[in-house]
Write an enzyme that holds these catalytic residues in place. Structure first.
Site, mmCIF file in Angstrom:
data_model
loop_
_atom_site.group_PDB
_atom_site.id
_atom_site.type_symbol
_atom_site.label_atom_id
_atom_site.label_comp_id
_atom_site.label_asym_id
_atom_site.label_seq_id
_atom_site.Cartn_x
_atom_site.Cartn_y
_atom_site.Cartn_z
ATOM 1 N N LYS A 92 21.337 -23.430 8.400
ATOM 2 C CA LYS A 92 20.304 -22.793 9.248
ATOM 3 C C LYS A 92 20.838 -21.530 9.909
ATOM 4 C CE LYS A 92 17.532 -25.855 11.408
ATOM 5 N NZ LYS A 92 17.155 -27.052 12.230
ATOM 6 N N LYS B 130 22.648 -21.039 12.378
ATOM 7 C CA LYS B 130 22.578 -20.959 13.844
ATOM 8 C C LYS B 130 23.542 -21.969 14.436
ATOM 9 C CE LYS B 130 18.288 -23.761 14.593
ATOM 10 N NZ LYS B 130 16.942 -23.676 15.172
HETATM 11 N N1 C2G Z 1 8.804 -26.270 18.766
HETATM 12 C C1 C2G Z 1 7.540 -26.123 19.336
HETATM 13 N N2 C2G Z 1 7.350 -25.185 20.288
HETATM 14 C C2 C2G Z 1 8.369 -24.391 20.705
HETATM 15 C C3 C2G Z 1 9.653 -24.547 20.142
HETATM 16 C C4 C2G Z 1 9.847 -25.503 19.159
HETATM 17 O O1 C2G Z 1 6.597 -26.838 18.969
HETATM 18 N N3 C2G Z 1 8.123 -23.467 21.660
HETATM 19 C C5 C2G Z 1 8.977 -27.277 17.710
HETATM 20 C C6 C2G Z 1 9.389 -26.675 16.368
HETATM 21 O O2 C2G Z 1 8.251 -26.168 15.676
HETATM 22 C C7 C2G Z 1 10.004 -27.884 15.675
HETATM 23 C C8 C2G Z 1 10.658 -28.649 16.843
HETATM 24 O O3 C2G Z 1 10.028 -28.174 18.060
HETATM 25 O O4 C2G Z 1 8.977 -28.691 15.108
HETATM 26 C C9 C2G Z 1 12.159 -28.417 16.930
HETATM 27 O O5 C2G Z 1 12.376 -27.028 17.055
HETATM 28 P P1 C2G Z 1 13.758 -26.411 16.466
HETATM 29 O O6 C2G Z 1 14.900 -27.152 17.023
HETATM 30 O O7 C2G Z 1 13.679 -24.938 16.577
HETATM 31 O O8 C2G Z 1 13.614 -26.844 14.921
HETATM 32 P P2 C2G Z 1 13.867 -25.924 13.647
HETATM 33 O O9 C2G Z 1 15.095 -25.115 13.839
HETATM 34 O O10 C2G Z 1 12.605 -25.259 13.324
HETATM 35 O O11 C2G Z 1 14.266 -27.042 12.535
HETATM 36 O O12 C2G Z 1 14.122 -29.225 8.369
HETATM 37 C C10 C2G Z 1 13.354 -28.680 9.409
HETATM 38 C C11 C2G Z 1 14.218 -28.006 10.440
HETATM 39 O O13 C2G Z 1 15.289 -28.840 10.842
HETATM 40 C C12 C2G Z 1 13.388 -27.598 11.636
#
Ligand code: C2G
Length: 130
Positions: free
Chosen positions: A45, A47
């Site tokens: 990812k 990150k």
């Molecule tokens: N999320 C949200 N609103 C935000 C921030 C995040 O609804 N303001 C949701 C994201 O859409 C995701 C979840 O919270 O469904 C977790 O966010 P992240 O940790 O950023 O997940 P991400 O990096 O998108 O990883 O295989 C799929 C990936 O692992 C998803």
């Protein structure tokens, strides 16, 4: 029993994550969260999370909506996870809209939930630095 699964890094756990987890749990009775491992974050990812996997897992396990936290180590584990945990729903934020429709072939309903506006882990990091 309706089982829901979702995936993410969930770093610096914030109300946007909680809004997602709450709505995901409301779709069923049991919520599984596949939390990205530190290695998956860095290698796949591109990150680096502030909290380690163990710390992020502990935080997620303290959330009332979460029933089980498992490691997310690979983009391609979702099909096996859905089979292994008998997930009825795959839920994720709509920033991923369309990316996981293929999971419907597993008999799992794919639901993209609107993201919570104005909040993100990267924004928190930026605001703290300024
Ligand atoms: N999320 C949200 N609103 C935000 C921030 C995040 O609804 N303001 C949701 C994201 O859409 C995701 C979840 O919270 O469904 C977790 O966010 P992240 O940790 O950023 O997940 P991400 O990096 O998108 O990883 O295989 C799929 C990936 O692992 C998803």
């Amino acid at each position: 029993m309706k089982r829901v699964i979702t995936y993410g890094t969930f770093d610096l756990l914030h109300y946007g994550h909680i809004n997602l987890l709450r709505r995901a749990k409301a779709l069923g009775d049991y919520l599984i969260v596949a939390c990205s491992t530190d290695e998956f974050n860095v290698r796949q990812k591109n990150k680096k999370s502030y909290f380690t996997y163990e710390q992020r897992k502990e935080l997620l396990e303290a959330v009332r909506y979460v029933d089980l936290v498992i490691p997310e180590e690979d983009w391609d584990q979702k099909v096996n996870d859905i089979r292994e945990y008998h997930a009825d729903y795959f839920v994720i934020g709509d920033d991923w809209k369309g990316k996981f429709d293929y999971l419907e072939k597993e008999g799992c309903k794919v639901i993209y939930l609107p993201r919570t506006p104005e909040i993100s882990t990267s924004r928190i990091k930026k605001d703290i630095q300024s």
